[in-house]
Design an enzyme around this catalytic site. Structure first.
Site, PDB file in Angstrom:
ATOM      1  N   ASP A 177       0.909  -1.143   0.000  1.00  0.00           N
ATOM      2  CA  ASP A 177       0.000   0.000   0.000  1.00  0.00           C
ATOM      3  C   ASP A 177       0.949   1.193   0.000  1.00  0.00           C
ATOM      4  O   ASP A 177       1.601   1.473   1.013  1.00  0.00           O
ATOM      5  CB  ASP A 177      -0.883   0.018   1.249  1.00  0.00           C
ATOM      6  CG  ASP A 177      -1.860   1.173   1.196  1.00  0.00           C
ATOM      7  OD1 ASP A 177      -1.429   2.296   0.884  1.00  0.00           O
ATOM      8  OD2 ASP A 177      -3.058   0.967   1.449  1.00  0.00           O
ATOM      9  N   HIS A 178       1.043   1.878  -1.140  1.00  0.00           N
ATOM     10  CA  HIS A 178       2.129   2.858  -1.247  1.00  0.00           C
ATOM     11  C   HIS A 178       1.977   4.005  -0.253  1.00  0.00           C
ATOM     12  O   HIS A 178       2.947   4.699   0.042  1.00  0.00           O
ATOM     13  CB  HIS A 178       2.309   3.344  -2.691  1.00  0.00           C
ATOM     14  CG  HIS A 178       1.324   4.373  -3.143  1.00  0.00           C
ATOM     15  ND1 HIS A 178       0.064   4.063  -3.563  1.00  0.00           N
ATOM     16  CD2 HIS A 178       1.421   5.730  -3.243  1.00  0.00           C
ATOM     17  CE1 HIS A 178      -0.573   5.164  -3.902  1.00  0.00           C
ATOM     18  NE2 HIS A 178       0.220   6.199  -3.720  1.00  0.00           N
ATOM     19  N   HIS A 240      -5.782   2.775   1.280  1.00  0.00           N
ATOM     20  CA  HIS A 240      -4.951   3.896   1.740  1.00  0.00           C
ATOM     21  C   HIS A 240      -5.542   4.589   2.975  1.00  0.00           C
ATOM     22  O   HIS A 240      -4.848   4.843   3.954  1.00  0.00           O
ATOM     23  CB  HIS A 240      -4.801   4.948   0.634  1.00  0.00           C
ATOM     24  CG  HIS A 240      -4.261   4.395  -0.648  1.00  0.00           C
ATOM     25  ND1 HIS A 240      -3.324   3.392  -0.686  1.00  0.00           N
ATOM     26  CD2 HIS A 240      -4.508   4.708  -1.946  1.00  0.00           C
ATOM     27  CE1 HIS A 240      -3.024   3.123  -1.952  1.00  0.00           C
ATOM     28  NE2 HIS A 240      -3.741   3.896  -2.731  1.00  0.00           N
TER      29      HIS A 240
HETATM   30  C1  BG6 Z   1      -3.783   4.898  -6.188  1.00  0.00           C
HETATM   31  C2  BG6 Z   1      -5.204   5.004  -6.692  1.00  0.00           C
HETATM   32  O1  BG6 Z   1      -3.638   3.764  -5.392  1.00  0.00           O
HETATM   33  O2  BG6 Z   1      -3.492   6.063  -5.432  1.00  0.00           O
HETATM   34  C3  BG6 Z   1      -5.375   6.247  -7.529  1.00  0.00           C
HETATM   35  O3  BG6 Z   1      -5.491   3.855  -7.482  1.00  0.00           O
HETATM   36  C4  BG6 Z   1      -4.944   7.476  -6.761  1.00  0.00           C
HETATM   37  O4  BG6 Z   1      -6.723   6.392  -7.964  1.00  0.00           O
HETATM   38  C5  BG6 Z   1      -3.560   7.270  -6.172  1.00  0.00           C
HETATM   39  O5  BG6 Z   1      -4.933   8.570  -7.655  1.00  0.00           O
HETATM   40  C6  BG6 Z   1      -3.203   8.412  -5.241  1.00  0.00           C
HETATM   41  O6  BG6 Z   1      -1.873   8.281  -4.858  1.00  0.00           O
HETATM   42  P1  BG6 Z   1      -1.006   9.547  -4.464  1.00  0.00           P
HETATM   43  O7  BG6 Z   1       0.286   8.981  -3.997  1.00  0.00           O
HETATM   44  O8  BG6 Z   1      -0.878  10.366  -5.719  1.00  0.00           O
HETATM   45  O9  BG6 Z   1      -1.779  10.263  -3.414  1.00  0.00           O
END
Ligand code: BG6
Ligand code: NDP
Length: 483
Positions: A177-178, A240
């Site tokens: 989960d980044h 997230h």
């Molecule tokens: C991804 C989603 O996991 O996270 C996207 O699939 C979203 O829809 C993105 O835009 C948001 O990531 P960050 O790091 O740009 O906030």
């Protein structure tokens, strides 16, 4: 401030889906930046694998282009890039076929950490895991990294867990989960558990409510096919936002060991109350001044997928009983901002008499942009004329405080990939966590499906549907502005 870099042991990392969008935008550029920082040892092998026909040199050009496009210009160093490209290899492989596996097996070294990054759709997880074992490429020391989405409901997540468990032990599986790799998200734990200041106040006696906002200005763009089957609930909330909620609300783990942290997160998810239909607002952006409309972008004129969610939830445990938690996320909103706001209660008694419009202390943890923390405190308005109170921010931008520009804050993927090589699962989701998150999410989605719920329209560039404001107004509260 120059950050301290601890090199990792040498490794062989295979990226299945090495020609895909994620590899091009995040994984390969992230690996180069770590190489530049001196973290990747000489001799490490990074192997792209996909069906496209490339030889090593062809793939090196692909990698070099991805660095040119997605790494900050200030970090594009010709010598470093050509050294990094020496680590790069490519093997054409069809995850569902037989060819290529012996070539991949030959590239893998004995007594070296082996990691397999499955940057492909989840339907390929099972076939890849199985073939890695059948060809003797994965062993019991190997690590496997899997991308989101990890299922689309509890049933499919359990099935994915079961498929992976046939070939890998839980301690070998790294579910990404980044958001957990974002520097400020990790800082959340440092702030909570590295200071004595906040923890005594971190409960329903002192915290009025918590707001978590992840607002984006982008729309669904070219990802409509995926997003339309997913919507904001599956795309953002189940993973997230749930992870952010866990880190803000969990009990202090006894150590910073992976299972100690993940046990505490799991307890939070399991203590979440079900969300009633009046506690949730779904929205979909609809043709504003700039003409952007979800249904047009997603190429589905009948779509009822939500590009916005606002909801109120509650954690039924001693610490949080009575403190509502509000989550809000959406696309094509007014500004790109991700933040967690812990809104404290007012002092029990005001010795200064009634103070019109005064608001209490708020701790804001900003994930992006401009990572940092801001604590709103009350002081006396300067000047004569009695005791008038005002709020001022104690503001800390990490970039300023740590003396670097934003470029020095590592991207989430850089951190997470290095953790895989180090064998540290703390910032990865355990199988039971993912299942518990789906178990909470499923009934919410099922209720919409049962009543054929249609999302409320909102203007692109706004803060979402009006009803989402009402969600807090009804409780005598209000959202922080998205700006
Ligand atoms: C991804 C989603 O996991 O996270 C996207 O699939 C979203 O829809 C993105 O835009 C948001 O990531 P960050 O790091 O740009 O906030
Ligand atoms: P892409 O469609 O861009 O890439 C898919 C990759 O898989 C390509 O490299 C493709 O290469 C390869 N592939 C497809 N079928 C096979 C097969 N049968 N055998 C071997 N390789 C195959 O997807 P993304 O890179 O965008 O996404 C990858 C994963 O990461 C998905 O699960 C996605 O949900 C997830 N993800 C992506 C994000 C992003 O920003 N892109 C963000 C978060 C998660 P080829 O055609 O050459 O075989």
């Amino acid at each position: 401030m120059v950050s301290r870099v601890i090199p990792v042991d040498t490794f062989d990392l295979v990226i299945f889906g090495g020609t895909g969008d994620l590899a091009r935008r995040k994984i390969l550029p992230g690996l180069y930046v770590r190489f530049l920082a001196g973290q990747i040892p000489e001799g490490a092998r990074i192997v792209g694998a996909a069906r496209s026909e490339f030889d090593d040199d062809g793939y090196r050009s692909f990698v070099s282009e991805s660095i040119a496009e997605f790494v900050a210009k200030s970090k594009q160093d010709k010598t470093a890039i050509s050294e990094f490209l020496k680590c790069i290899h490519y093997v054409p492989i069809d995850a569902l076929g037989k060819g290529g596996w012996p070539d991949l097996a030959k590239l893998m070294r004995l007594d070296t950490i082996r990691a397999f990054y499955l940057s492909v759709g989840p339907r390929l997880f099972g076939p890849l895991a199985e073939r890695l074992h059948a060809h003797g490429i994965a062993n019991d020391k190997s690590r496997i990294v899997v991308e989101k989405p990890f299922g689309r409901d509890l049933k499919s997540a359990c099935a994915l867990n079961a498929v992976l468990a046939e070939s890998f032990e839980e301690h070998q599986i790294y579910r990404i989960d980044h958001y957990l790799g974002k520097e400020t998200v990790q800082n959340l734990m440092a702030v909570r558990f590295g200071n004595i200041l906040f923890e005594p106040l971190w409960n329903s006696q002192y915290v009025d409510h918590i707001q978590i906002t992840v607002a984006e200005t982008v729309g669904v763009g070219g990802r409509g096919g995926y997003y339309d089957k997913s919507g904001a609930m599956r795309d953002m909330v189940q993973n997230h936002m749930m992870q952010l909620l866990c880190l803000i609300a969990m009990e202090p783990p006894s150590t910073f060991e992976p299972d100690a942290v993940r046990d505490e997160k799991l307890k939070v998810i399991r203590a979440l109350d079900p969300v009633e239909s009046h506690e949730i607002v779904r929205g979909q952006y609809l043709e504003g001044e700039n003409g952007a409309s979800y249904q047009i972008e997603a190429e589905n004129p009948d779509s009822h997928a939500e590009s916005f969610i606002a909801l109120r939830t509650h954690i039924s445990n001693w610490r949080w009983n009575g403190t509502p938690i509000y989550l809000r996320t959406g696309k094509r909103l007014r500004a790109r901002v991700s933040e967690i706001a812990v809104v404290f209660k007012d002092p029990p008694h005001s010795i200064f008499g009634p103070q019109e419009g005064r608001r209490g202390n708020v701790l804001v943890i900003r994930l992006q942009p401009d990572e940092g923390m801001n604590l709103r405190v009350t002081i006396k308005e300067p000047g004569p004329g009695g005791m008038r109170l005002i709020e001022v921010p104690l503001d800390m931008s990490f970039a300023e405080a740590l003396g670097n520009d934003g470029d020095d804050i590592p991207d989430a993927y850089e951190r997470l990939i290095m953790d895989v090589i180090r064998g540290n699962q703390t910032l990865f989701m355990r199988g039971d966590e993912v299942e518990a998150a789906w178990a909470w999410t499923d009934p919410i989605i099922a209720a919409w499906e049962d009543r054929h719920d249609k999302p409320k329209p909102y203007d692109p560039g706004s803060s979402g549907p009006e009803d989402s404001l009402m969600l807090l107004h009804r409780d005598g509260r209000r959202w922080r502005e998205i700006r």
